[in-house]
Design a protein around this motif. Sequence first.
Motif: not given
Length: 183
Positions: A118-136
């Motif tokens: 659960f924690i790993s999934s949450a971390i992954t979601v946050v990282i994916l959202l952050g990376f996508g946001y910063i990239k665009n």
Amino acid sequence: MGLGAYLAAVTERDHYFSEEKRERAKLTMRPTVEKDVCCDLLETYDISKEASDLVMQNLCRDYENWVHFMMDFVLKLEKPNVSRAWISAGTMGAAYFIGGLIPMIPYFAVHNTAHALFISSAITVVILLGFGYIKNWITVGTKRSAVYGALQTLFVGVSAAGASYGIVKAIECSGFGEGDTGS
């Protein structure tokens, strides 16, 4: 992944030099045809025949500049950086190592694997959202595009994880590999 990035950069470099060699041969064997190609290109920018002839006279005085012009404007190929292959390999390898390591940290820190998942999934979601946001945000520069990039990156990441999980479950349910002890 680092190896893939290295090979892609080497292939791009080899393609460039192969095309440059071919272009040099064409300029040497049939310069009139290549001048016409350049004039046709200049004509697409509404440059008159007289003006393009003048450009070609000046361009043909220096063989290296003519080759450079053909590579840049006719073939639209950019000369690759010599060290790009190693830089790409290092960047991609490090990014995948760090990107794979961060979601694994909960499994080392939490004893209950269900909680760690659960924690790993949450971390992954946050990282994916952050990376996508910063990239665009960096590439497009608007808040709307940044939000879209965050959601798009999350969707792709979750889809990839779901596909991987589905493939493993399908293999597991098929019984493939059961009873194979390797001896």
